[in-house]
Scaffold this motif. Structure first.
Motif, short mmCIF file in Angstrom:
data_model
loop_
_atom_site.label_atom_id
_atom_site.label_comp_id
_atom_site.label_asym_id
_atom_site.label_seq_id
_atom_site.Cartn_x
_atom_site.Cartn_y
_atom_site.Cartn_z
N UNK A 1 48.40 -9.09 42.18
CA UNK A 1 49.47 -8.89 41.20
C UNK A 1 50.86 -8.74 41.83
N UNK A 2 50.92 -8.65 43.15
CA UNK A 2 52.22 -8.59 43.83
C UNK A 2 52.86 -9.98 43.94
N UNK A 3 52.10 -11.02 43.63
CA UNK A 3 52.56 -12.39 43.85
C UNK A 3 52.91 -13.05 42.52
N UNK A 4 54.06 -13.69 42.48
CA UNK A 4 54.51 -14.47 41.34
C UNK A 4 54.48 -15.95 41.72
N UNK A 5 53.86 -16.78 40.90
CA UNK A 5 53.74 -18.21 41.18
C UNK A 5 54.54 -19.01 40.16
N UNK A 6 55.43 -19.86 40.63
CA UNK A 6 56.23 -20.74 39.77
C UNK A 6 55.91 -22.18 40.16
N UNK A 7 55.21 -22.91 39.30
CA UNK A 7 54.89 -24.31 39.62
C UNK A 7 56.04 -25.25 39.29
N UNK A 8 56.13 -26.30 40.06
CA UNK A 8 57.04 -27.41 39.80
C UNK A 8 56.20 -28.67 39.61
N UNK A 9 56.79 -29.69 39.03
CA UNK A 9 56.11 -30.97 38.85
C UNK A 9 56.95 -32.08 39.47
N UNK A 10 56.30 -33.03 40.09
CA UNK A 10 56.88 -34.25 40.65
C UNK A 10 57.75 -34.01 41.89
N UNK A 11 57.80 -32.80 42.41
CA UNK A 11 58.72 -32.52 43.52
C UNK A 11 58.15 -32.89 44.88
N UNK A 12 56.85 -33.13 44.96
CA UNK A 12 56.22 -33.46 46.24
C UNK A 12 56.32 -32.26 47.20
N UNK A 13 56.42 -32.51 48.51
CA UNK A 13 56.33 -31.41 49.48
C UNK A 13 57.71 -30.88 49.86
N UNK A 14 57.92 -29.60 49.66
CA UNK A 14 59.13 -28.82 49.93
C UNK A 14 60.40 -29.47 49.39
N UNK A 15 60.27 -30.19 48.29
CA UNK A 15 61.44 -30.80 47.67
C UNK A 15 61.66 -30.23 46.27
N UNK A 16 61.15 -29.03 46.03
CA UNK A 16 61.33 -28.40 44.72
C UNK A 16 62.81 -28.22 44.40
N UNK A 17 63.58 -27.76 45.36
CA UNK A 17 65.02 -27.60 45.13
C UNK A 17 65.69 -28.96 44.99
N UNK A 18 65.33 -29.91 45.81
CA UNK A 18 65.96 -31.23 45.74
C UNK A 18 65.79 -31.85 44.36
N UNK A 19 64.59 -31.69 43.80
CA UNK A 19 64.28 -32.31 42.51
C UNK A 19 64.90 -31.55 41.35
N UNK A 20 64.90 -30.24 41.41
CA UNK A 20 65.40 -29.44 40.29
C UNK A 20 66.06 -28.17 40.84
#
Length: 404
Positions: A341-360
């Motif tokens: 419960x200490x961990x928060x997970x936020x999924x992204x879609x279509x971002x591929x590898x370590x490009x979550x910020x780049x995509x959105x």
């Protein structure tokens, strides 16, 4: 050559690749043309899984000596298998003369390129001094301004401190100082004595040195930001460093939560039979494998498995991970959030590898800012659910789970 000998040779080669730093990048993307568009130059590229995703990215060319920041898609011709994207900025060469390059999550080469003043500093690592960028907070109205909070940015395998530049807008909005570090074997910091990656088991000491630097220069609280293997390194620092009590939280993007899972996934992707994949992991994690891998000491893959160790993670942790990550599967990130419960997970879609910020970038920044602010208020950082995940993301996750 017998079957057993062949299997051992394949396993040994794969094991060496995993722990050997990347010296030269392969220019695996063809650059078809550069043409004039209504808003400036546009580059024509093959339509690949990477190039068809919206966002802002880097295109390295001329053997890595030149760089172009590539922006929005301007046209897509599925029939020809090509895509056109706007060229936002070029450094060090003429993109018109390039024929090949490689696609990257690095979209800015220095903090100044993104509008942030920085200072080059040196950090004393166990193996010598290493360069880092210090980016001070300059917004006195930010929610955490003046509270001595420092964010230490830890890049991934084969990356550089440039990877952390994308987190600077969120850090500035929060009012925290940033330290973008280099660490052993990344081409800027001194190499490890064996010249091999420890997959987090050794590199955490370099993060500890960066933490000590921050504390010596006014930090009161530390946030560790990690990408890919940098996430594994941050988790080890939080677990093993005597300075861990000064860490307030972890912000991990596309992190390696379980190296055993990653190695098994990559073996399947390369069509390596499961017994050979198990032999690869044995070479990495046993003393007898050192002659094959070149490691000074074996890597204990069990301590890098945070699914089995979920109850031992005692720090608030935010994980942002794309569900189509083709390098580090998102499953362990999701599973860790479900188990702890200490961990928060936020999924992204279509971002591929370590490009979550780049995509959105707006979504990445929003979740990071809200989560970090919650660490310093009475608010409780949320778990996976509507507050962290859109219904569209949940639908895609469920579809991915069904496919598994």
């Amino acid at each position: 050559m017998t079957l057993a000998t062949a299997a051992s040779a394949v396993a040994g080669y794969f094991a060496r690749v995993v722990v050997t730093p990347v010296k030269e990048r392969v220019e695996d993307l063809e650059i078809l043309a550069v043409v004039k568009g209504p808003e400036g130059d546009e580059v024509i590229l093959p339509a690949t899984d990477e190039t068809v995703v919206d966002g802002t990215y880097g295109l390295h060319f001329h053997g890595g000596q030149s760089f172009a920041r590539i922006g929005p898609i301007t046209s897509f011709t599925p029939r020809d298998g090509t895509i056109a994207r706007r060229v936002e900025h070029v450094v060090g060469g003429d993109l018109r003369t390039a024929v090949r390059g490689w696609w990257s999550s690095v979209s800015h080469l220095t903090p100044e390129d993104l509008g942030f003043a920085s200072e080059e500093v040196r950090i004393d690592l166990p193996g010598g001094t290493a360069p880092a960028w210090y980016v001070p907070s300059t917004n006195p109205q930010a929610p955490l301004a003046g509270r001595g909070v420092w964010a230490i940015m830890v890049h991934g395998r084969g990356g550089t401190r440039q990877e952390g530049i994308k987190a600077l807008p969120a850090a500035a909005e929060l009012g925290v100082d940033s330290l973008l570090i280099s660490y052993r074997n990344d081409g800027e910091a001194p190499a490890a004595p064996d010249g091999r990656y420890g997959l987090g088991v050794t590199e955490w000491e370099d993060v500890e040195a960066a933490m000590q630097y921050a504390l010596d220069h006014g930090a009161e609280d530390i946030l560790l930001f990690g990408w890919s293997m940098g996430g594994a390194i941050c988790l080890q620092a939080a677990d093993r460093s005597p300075l861990a009590a000064r860490i307030r939280g972890l912000v991990l993007t596309g992190p390696v939560i379980d190296w055993i899972d990653v190695l098994a996934y990559q073996a399947r992707a390369l069509k390596i039979p499961e017994p050979v994949g198990r032999m690869t992991r044995w070479f990495i994690s046993n003393k007898a494998g050192r002659r094959v891998t070149g490691l000074a000491s074996p890597v204990d893959l069990k301590i890098l498995n945070w699914i089995d160790r979920a109850d031992q993670l005692h720090l608030r942790t935010l994980i942002l991970h794309s569900i189509d990550d083709h390098v580090v599967p998102y499953g362990p990130s999701r599973d860790l959030a479900q188990k702890n419960p200490m961990v928060t997970f936020v999924p992204f879609a279509r971002a591929r590898h370590v490009k979550e910020w780049n995509h959105n970038p707006e979504r990445w920044d929003q979740h990071v800012r809200a989560w970090v602010e919650a660490l310093y208020t009475r608010a409780e950082p949320g778990q996976i659910g509507p507050e962290a995940t859109s219904s569209a993301d949940l639908d895609e996750i469920e579809a991915a789970d069904d496919a598994d």
